[in-house]
Motif scaffolding. Structure first.
Motif, mmCIF file in Angstrom:
data_model
loop_
_atom_site.group_PDB
_atom_site.id
_atom_site.type_symbol
_atom_site.label_atom_id
_atom_site.label_comp_id
_atom_site.label_asym_id
_atom_site.label_seq_id
_atom_site.Cartn_x
_atom_site.Cartn_y
_atom_site.Cartn_z
ATOM 1 N N LEU A 281 45.936 37.852 32.946
ATOM 2 C CA LEU A 281 46.591 38.887 33.756
ATOM 3 C C LEU A 281 46.802 40.158 32.926
ATOM 4 O O LEU A 281 47.926 40.594 32.677
ATOM 5 C CB LEU A 281 47.910 38.363 34.316
ATOM 6 N N ARG A 282 45.690 40.750 32.510
ATOM 7 C CA ARG A 282 45.723 41.967 31.687
ATOM 8 C C ARG A 282 45.915 43.179 32.590
ATOM 9 O O ARG A 282 44.978 43.926 32.883
ATOM 10 C CB ARG A 282 44.433 42.083 30.881
ATOM 11 N N TRP A 283 47.140 43.380 33.040
ATOM 12 C CA TRP A 283 47.461 44.461 33.969
ATOM 13 C C TRP A 283 47.091 45.815 33.359
ATOM 14 O O TRP A 283 47.389 46.104 32.205
ATOM 15 C CB TRP A 283 48.941 44.425 34.313
ATOM 16 N N GLY A 284 46.419 46.632 34.173
ATOM 17 C CA GLY A 284 46.014 47.952 33.712
ATOM 18 C C GLY A 284 44.598 47.995 33.181
ATOM 19 O O GLY A 284 44.043 49.073 32.960
ATOM 20 N N GLN A 285 43.987 46.831 32.986
ATOM 21 C CA GLN A 285 42.611 46.772 32.518
ATOM 22 C C GLN A 285 41.657 46.706 33.706
ATOM 23 O O GLN A 285 42.031 46.248 34.794
ATOM 24 C CB GLN A 285 42.407 45.542 31.632
ATOM 25 N N PRO A 286 40.403 47.147 33.533
ATOM 26 C CA PRO A 286 39.432 47.051 34.626
ATOM 27 C C PRO A 286 39.077 45.602 34.930
ATOM 28 O O PRO A 286 39.323 44.701 34.112
ATOM 29 C CB PRO A 286 38.212 47.817 34.089
ATOM 30 N N ALA A 287 38.505 45.376 36.097
ATOM 31 C CA ALA A 287 38.193 44.008 36.541
ATOM 32 C C ALA A 287 37.317 43.261 35.547
ATOM 33 O O ALA A 287 37.466 42.049 35.367
ATOM 34 C CB ALA A 287 37.520 44.055 37.913
ATOM 35 N N ALA A 288 36.410 43.971 34.887
ATOM 36 C CA ALA A 288 35.506 43.320 33.937
ATOM 37 C C ALA A 288 36.239 42.738 32.740
ATOM 38 O O ALA A 288 35.707 41.864 32.041
ATOM 39 C CB ALA A 288 34.448 44.315 33.463
ATOM 40 N N LYS A 289 37.479 43.201 32.482
ATOM 41 C CA LYS A 289 38.250 42.724 31.335
ATOM 42 C C LYS A 289 39.188 41.572 31.677
ATOM 43 O O LYS A 289 39.870 41.045 30.801
ATOM 44 C CB LYS A 289 39.089 43.882 30.774
ATOM 45 N N LEU A 290 39.246 41.179 32.952
ATOM 46 C CA LEU A 290 40.181 40.135 33.356
ATOM 47 C C LEU A 290 39.690 38.714 33.103
ATOM 48 O O LEU A 290 40.490 37.845 32.730
ATOM 49 C CB LEU A 290 40.570 40.301 34.823
ATOM 50 N N PRO A 291 38.410 38.386 33.321
ATOM 51 C CA PRO A 291 37.983 36.995 33.129
ATOM 52 C C PRO A 291 38.293 36.479 31.726
ATOM 53 O O PRO A 291 38.160 37.194 30.735
ATOM 54 C CB PRO A 291 36.475 37.064 33.375
ATOM 55 N N GLY B 224 39.633 41.427 49.643
ATOM 56 C CA GLY B 224 39.153 40.937 50.932
ATOM 57 C C GLY B 224 39.568 39.496 51.158
ATOM 58 O O GLY B 224 40.385 38.937 50.438
ATOM 59 N N SER B 225 38.988 38.871 52.157
ATOM 60 C CA SER B 225 39.351 37.501 52.506
ATOM 61 C C SER B 225 38.967 36.527 51.409
ATOM 62 O O SER B 225 37.948 36.687 50.731
ATOM 63 C CB SER B 225 38.662 37.090 53.813
ATOM 64 N N ALA C 218 28.877 31.933 47.257
ATOM 65 C CA ALA C 218 29.908 32.963 47.162
ATOM 66 C C ALA C 218 30.638 32.846 45.826
ATOM 67 O O ALA C 218 30.868 31.746 45.331
ATOM 68 C CB ALA C 218 30.902 32.818 48.317
ATOM 69 N N ASN C 219 31.016 33.996 45.243
ATOM 70 C CA ASN C 219 31.568 33.986 43.898
ATOM 71 C C ASN C 219 32.808 34.877 43.819
ATOM 72 O O ASN C 219 32.725 36.091 43.996
ATOM 73 C CB ASN C 219 30.513 34.470 42.899
ATOM 74 N N ILE C 220 33.962 34.262 43.563
ATOM 75 C CA ILE C 220 35.215 34.998 43.460
ATOM 76 C C ILE C 220 35.164 36.036 42.333
ATOM 77 O O ILE C 220 35.757 37.113 42.440
ATOM 78 C CB ILE C 220 36.390 34.019 43.223
ATOM 79 N N ALA C 221 34.457 35.743 41.257
ATOM 80 C CA ALA C 221 34.401 36.658 40.115
ATOM 81 C C ALA C 221 33.856 38.026 40.502
ATOM 82 O O ALA C 221 34.143 39.027 39.838
ATOM 83 C CB ALA C 221 33.553 36.057 39.000
ATOM 84 N N GLU C 222 33.071 38.081 41.571
ATOM 85 C CA GLU C 222 32.443 39.336 41.977
ATOM 86 C C GLU C 222 33.369 40.214 42.814
ATOM 87 O O GLU C 222 33.024 41.363 43.115
ATOM 88 C CB GLU C 222 31.155 39.049 42.742
ATOM 89 N N VAL C 223 34.526 39.688 43.212
ATOM 90 C CA VAL C 223 35.431 40.469 44.067
ATOM 91 C C VAL C 223 36.842 40.535 43.476
ATOM 92 O O VAL C 223 37.824 40.671 44.193
ATOM 93 C CB VAL C 223 35.489 39.896 45.505
ATOM 94 N N GLY D 192 33.305 25.153 48.858
ATOM 95 C CA GLY D 192 33.561 26.583 48.955
ATOM 96 C C GLY D 192 32.915 27.362 47.833
ATOM 97 O O GLY D 192 31.901 26.951 47.258
ATOM 98 N N GLY D 193 33.515 28.501 47.498
ATOM 99 C CA GLY D 193 32.915 29.413 46.538
ATOM 100 C C GLY D 193 33.240 29.084 45.091
ATOM 101 O O GLY D 193 34.051 28.218 44.779
ATOM 102 N N GLN D 194 32.588 29.831 44.212
ATOM 103 C CA GLN D 194 32.761 29.671 42.775
ATOM 104 C C GLN D 194 34.086 30.301 42.336
ATOM 105 O O GLN D 194 34.501 31.321 42.866
ATOM 106 C CB GLN D 194 31.589 30.334 42.045
ATOM 107 N N THR D 195 34.739 29.683 41.369
ATOM 108 C CA THR D 195 36.062 30.116 40.911
ATOM 109 C C THR D 195 35.962 30.773 39.544
ATOM 110 O O THR D 195 34.951 30.648 38.841
ATOM 111 C CB THR D 195 37.029 28.928 40.837
ATOM 112 N N VAL D 196 37.044 31.451 39.144
ATOM 113 C CA VAL D 196 37.061 32.110 37.835
ATOM 114 C C VAL D 196 38.475 32.060 37.265
ATOM 115 O O VAL D 196 39.464 32.186 38.000
ATOM 116 C CB VAL D 196 36.568 33.567 37.956
#
Length: 488
Positions: A156-166, A100-101, A113-118, A148-152
Motif C-alpha cells: 500500500l505505497r500511497w502516492g506511488q503510481p500503479a506500477a509501483k504497487l505490486p 471498475g467492477s 482477466a487480470n486484476i493487475a491490469e486495472v 475467476g480472474g488473476q490476482t495480485v
C-alpha cells in the motif's frame, strides 16, 4: 444549473474533493536511508516481545533488532516511548484499488482477466487501510465465476503510481469460487437465460472441465517444445489460449489458487479435484465451515483465510461460528483473518483480537492471524510478516497494544518509508479544508460565467410558431356541445 453544466460542475467538484482530501505520502523524496525506532515495545511475532526495544532500518530493510542499538551517524531517530511496534498487517482477501467492477461475470471461466491490469493507485481506500495498519494486501477478483480472474499482491505505497504497487517477487494467484455466488443464485438479468452453471454440481464440472482443457493444452505445448529440442524444423506451435495459460501455471505450481467457499461439502469437493489434477489449493477464502473439516485442511497443507465473527448473513453462512479461526488453528491449519471489505480492513488488528475471546488464542497467535500467517499463505513470509533481520521494514506503530480496542495507528512504514503519519495527517486537515473550500468557490464562480450547455444557440424554436390558444379559448366541437348540453 442543468444538464451538461451541472455534470461538468459535479465532475469538477469530485476531482477537487479527491485532490484536496487525499493526503500525500508522509515522507519526502529525500527521506533518510537510515532510521532508528527506539524505546518501543517491539512485537516481533516470530520471537517474542522486546520491552524498550529498538529497530534499525537501512535502505528499507531491518538490519538490527534489540534493546541496546546505537544510532548510526545521520540516522533519523523515531522515539516510540510508550508505544508498540508490530509487523505491518497483511490482508489476504481485499478488493481495494480495483478500477471498475471486480467481477467479469459474463462467463463461468474468466481466467484471462487480470486484476493487475486495472490497479487504481489513486483509490482513497489505500490510504484509509494504510491508516489502519495494513501494509500489504492480496487483491482478488470477485466470486461470480467458478474460475475467476488473476490476482495480485500489492504493497500500500500511497502516492506511488500503479506500477509501483505490486509486491515484487510475490507469486500471482487466481480466484476460484464455490457455492451460491458462481451458480448465480443471487443474480439474474430479466429476459435472459441463466448462465451455466446453476448448481453446485455444475460448478464442480466447470472447474474440472477447465483444468482438463488446461492439461491437454499443456501437453500440446510440452510435445511441441520436445520436438523443437529434438531438432525438428518448420513446426507449427499450438494456438495460444489466454484462458488456459493461467491454469497451466497452476498445474506447474507457478500460480496460487485462492478459492471462495463456505460449506464443508464444497471444500472437500475442491480438495478432490485438486488432487485429481495434481495442484494444490493455497488458501480457502471465507471457509466458514472450515472447523468441520479442519483435519482434512491440515492434511492437505491448505491455508484458511476467514472472517472473525461474520455469520448468518446468507444461507451458506448459517453454520458459521466465531470460534472457527481458533478451532482450525488448534488442528494445525495456517489461519489468517481477512477483511473482504475496505472499512473492515481499517481495524483488522481488533478482528484478530476477537480470537482471544472466541477460542482462547494467545496474544502472539492472534497477532499471527494478520501478520505472519497471511504472509505464509501468500508466499511472502521471507520478506514480511515478522520483525526479523533481513526482512522489509514494513512496520506499524500503535499508541496502545495493537490488540486493544483503544489502539490507534501513529505511523505506518513500508520499505522503511513513512507512508502514514497520524500527527502530520491531523496537522494538514485544516489547511486541506481551506484549500477545498477555495477550489469549490472557484469552480462555482466559473460555472456561473459559462453558458448553459443544454440551451441551444440561436433563436428559440418556439419563436416562429403561431401563438397557441389557451384550452378555454378553443371552441368545442358542435357535436360535443350538443351532447353535453353545454354543461362541461
Amino acid at each position: 444549473m442543468r444538464g451538461a453544466t451541472m455534470k461538468r460542475t459535479i465532475g469538477g467538484l469530485a476531482i477537487i474533493f479527491f485532490a484536496v482530501l487525499a493526503p500525500r505520502a508522509a515522507n519526502p523524496p529525500g527521506a533518510p536511508s537510515v532510521i532508528l525506532i527506539q524505546n518501543a515495545t517491539v512485537l516481533t511475532v516470530s520471537h517474542g516481545t522486546i520491552e524498550h526495544g529498538s529497530i534499525l532500518i537501512k535502505d528499507g530493510k531491518i538490519v538490527e533488532v534489540g534493546q541496546s542499538i546505537k544510532a548510526p551517524k545521520d540516522a533519523q531517530i523515531m522515539d516510540a516511548a510508550g508505544q508498540f511496534v508490530m509487523p505491518g498487517i497483511i490482508d489476504c482477501h481485499s478488493h481495494i484499488a480495483v478500477d471498475g467492477s471486480v467481477n467479469e461475470g459474463s462467463v463461468s471461466v474468466s481466467s484471462m482477466a487480470n486484476i493487475a491490469e486495472v490497479i487504481n493507485s489513486d483509490d482513497i481506500e489505500i490510504y484509509r487501510d494504510l491508516a489502519g495498519g495494513v501494509t500489504a494486501a492480496n487483491i482478488l477478483h470477485g466470486s461470480a465465476n467458478a474460475i475467476g480472474g488473476q490476482t495480485v499482491v500489492i504493497k500500500l505505497r500511497w502516492g506511488q503510481p500503479a506500477a509501483k504497487l505490486p509486491f515484487e517477487g510475490a507469486l500471482p494467484g487466481i480466484k476460484l469460487a464455490l457455492g451460491e455466488n458462481p451458480k448465480r443464485s443471487n443474480f439474474s438479468i430479466p429476459g435472459q437465460p441463466k448462465r451455466y452453471p446453476a448448481t453446485r454440481m455444475g460448478v464442480e464440472e466447470t472447474i474440472r472441465s477447465a483444468f482438463t482443457e488446461a492439461r491437454d493444452y499443456k501437453k500440446a505445448w510440452d510435445d511441441y517444445h520436445k520436438r523443437v529440442s529434438a531438432g525438428e524444423k518448420n513446426l507449427i506451435p499450438p494456438r495460444r489460449d489466454l484462458k488456459l495459460v493461467p491454469l497451466v501455471e497452476v498445474l506447474e505450481g507457478k500460480r496460487y489458487v485462492h478459492s471462495h467457499c463456505y460449506r464443508e461439502d464444497e471444500i472437500l469437493m475442491l480438495l478432490r479435484v485438486a488432487k485429481e489434477f495434481g495442484f494444490r489449493v493455497r488458501t480457502f477464502q471465507h471457509v466458514l465451515e472450515g472447523y468441520k473439516v479442519a483435519d482434512e485442511l491440515a492434511a492437505a497443507g491448505v491455508g484458511a483465510s476467514t472472517f472473525s465473527d461474520w455469520w448468518a448473513y446468507k444461507v451458506e453462512a448459517y453454520d458459521a461460528i466465531p470460534y472457527n479461526a481458533a478451532l482450525m488453528t488448534r488442528r494445525g491449519v495456517n489461519v489468517s483473518i481477512n477483511s473482504d471489505d475496505a472499512a473492515e480492513a481499517t481495524h483488522l488488528n481488533q478482528e484478530a483480537a476477537k480470537s482471544m475471546k472466541f477460542g482462547g488464542l494467545s496474544h502472539e497467535e492472534a497477532l499471527k492471524l494478520v501478520t505472519l500467517n497471511p504472509a505464509i499463505q501468500l508466499g511472502i513470509d521471507k520478506r514480511v510478516g515478522s520483525i526479523d533481520v533481513g526482512k522489509d521494514a514494513d512496520l506499524v506503530i500503535y499508541n496502545h497494544d495493537p490488540l486493544s480496542a483503544y489502539a490507534v495507528v501513529q505511523k505506518a512504514l513500508i520499505d522503511g518509508r513513512v507512508y502514514f503519519d497520524r500527527q502530520r495527517d491531523i496537522a494538514q486537515r485544516s489547511e486541506r479544508e481551506k484549500e477545498k473550500k477555495a477550489l469549490i468557490d472557484k469552480e462555482k464562480k466559473s460555472a456561473e460565467k459559462k453558458p448553459d450547455a443544454t440551451v441551444p444557440i440561436g433563436p428559440k424554436p418556439e419563436a416562429n410558431r403561431p401563438e397557441e390558444k389557451k384550452p378555454e379559448e378553443i371552441p368545442k366541437p358542435p357535436a360535443l356541445v350538443a351532447s353535453t348540453g353545454g354543461a362541461r
